[in-house]
Design a protein around this motif. Sequence first.
Motif, short mmCIF file in Angstrom:
data_model
loop_
_atom_site.label_atom_id
_atom_site.label_comp_id
_atom_site.label_asym_id
_atom_site.label_seq_id
_atom_site.Cartn_x
_atom_site.Cartn_y
_atom_site.Cartn_z
N VAL A 1 39.60 35.55 40.66
CA VAL A 1 39.19 36.73 41.29
C VAL A 1 40.19 37.88 41.37
O VAL A 1 41.28 37.36 41.83
N MET A 2 40.01 38.97 41.05
CA MET A 2 40.97 39.97 41.47
C MET A 2 40.22 41.16 42.07
O MET A 2 39.05 41.68 41.69
N CYS A 3 40.55 41.62 43.42
CA CYS A 3 39.61 42.68 44.27
C CYS A 3 40.80 43.81 44.21
O CYS A 3 41.69 43.99 44.49
N VAL B 1 47.02 42.53 34.74
CA VAL B 1 46.23 41.69 34.52
C VAL B 1 46.67 40.78 33.26
O VAL B 1 46.33 39.61 33.23
N ARG B 2 47.35 41.15 32.55
CA ARG B 2 48.01 40.47 31.31
C ARG B 2 49.06 39.48 31.81
O ARG B 2 49.07 38.21 31.46
N ASP B 3 49.82 39.75 32.84
CA ASP B 3 50.69 38.91 33.57
C ASP B 3 49.97 37.78 34.37
O ASP B 3 50.18 36.70 34.11
N HIS C 1 46.74 35.92 46.75
CA HIS C 1 48.20 36.48 46.17
C HIS C 1 47.87 38.15 46.14
O HIS C 1 46.84 38.70 46.01
N THR C 2 48.73 38.81 46.63
CA THR C 2 48.84 40.42 46.86
C THR C 2 49.60 40.72 45.31
O THR C 2 50.72 40.39 45.05
N GLU C 3 48.89 41.62 44.81
CA GLU C 3 49.29 42.43 43.70
C GLU C 3 49.58 43.99 43.90
O GLU C 3 48.53 44.63 43.67
N GLU C 4 50.77 44.62 43.74
CA GLU C 4 50.81 46.04 43.93
C GLU C 4 50.48 46.73 43.02
O GLU C 4 49.75 47.81 43.09
N ARG C 5 50.46 46.28 41.70
CA ARG C 5 49.93 46.97 40.30
C ARG C 5 48.39 47.31 40.31
O ARG C 5 48.19 47.85 39.59
N ILE C 6 47.64 46.67 41.17
CA ILE C 6 46.10 47.04 41.19
C ILE C 6 45.87 47.40 42.30
O ILE C 6 44.85 47.73 42.84
N GLN D 1 46.44 53.25 34.72
CA GLN D 1 45.95 52.25 33.69
C GLN D 1 46.89 51.22 33.26
O GLN D 1 46.64 50.16 33.19
N ALA D 2 47.95 51.88 32.97
CA ALA D 2 49.13 50.76 32.32
C ALA D 2 49.45 49.96 33.30
O ALA D 2 49.56 48.79 32.77
N ARG D 3 49.80 50.14 34.54
CA ARG D 3 50.11 49.42 35.31
C ARG D 3 49.02 48.24 35.53
O ARG D 3 49.36 46.93 35.74
#
Length: 237
Positions: A151-153, A133-135, A77-82, A126-128
Amino acid sequence: MPTLILVRHGRSTANTSGVLAGRTPGVALDERGTEQAAALPGRLAALPLAAVVSSPLQRCRETLRPLLAARPELTLHTEERISECDYGDWSGRKLAELTDEPLMKVVQQHPSAAAFPGGESMRAMQARAVDAVRDWNARIEEEHGENAVYVMCSHGDIIKSLVADALGMHLDLFQRVQADPCSVTAIRYTRLRPFLLRLGDTGELASLAPREPAPDASAGTGGDEEDAAVGGGAGAP
């Protein structure tokens, strides 16, 4: 709530050349980073992973490639916010050049007030990341149960800011945290508080040995030995 395994991407060509990569496209893992990524499936073999989430940047996707090959049941899964901090006009510049910028002292000592020209503030970064992570915690718990592990890279400054949030530290203290390439940081979230279970674990101790000063400052943080490595640094040789 789930346990989050934060993995910083393996060592990149930008890390070893002393460049602040930011979101510059085409930054890949170097030979050492490729070796680190190849070892990741073995390091995580005992964990029943529910999901794998990645920053969209190439160096993170390359880091996860061996893990996904070893665990074909997992979907990326790709997450733009990280994604990496948007360093704006600083992106692609040598860290050694940036030490004389007046903003660097703010980045080191008062990061909550630092905003990169043409980019974003460290506060917004940091906020994003915390929101992401919370989501994902809520999603993973709903789909896989409260004891799930995922896992989150991501990137050095993102991981450091998430650790600061988990510890209830002000962002101005996050430069005290170290996250080397391909290190593992584990945070277990609960209803009342997070627990930091691992911090920057690389599975080795050699990097704790005293180091000789680098002959070329551009290969390090680009500043004094007491400065934090903006972007995360290259880790042990």
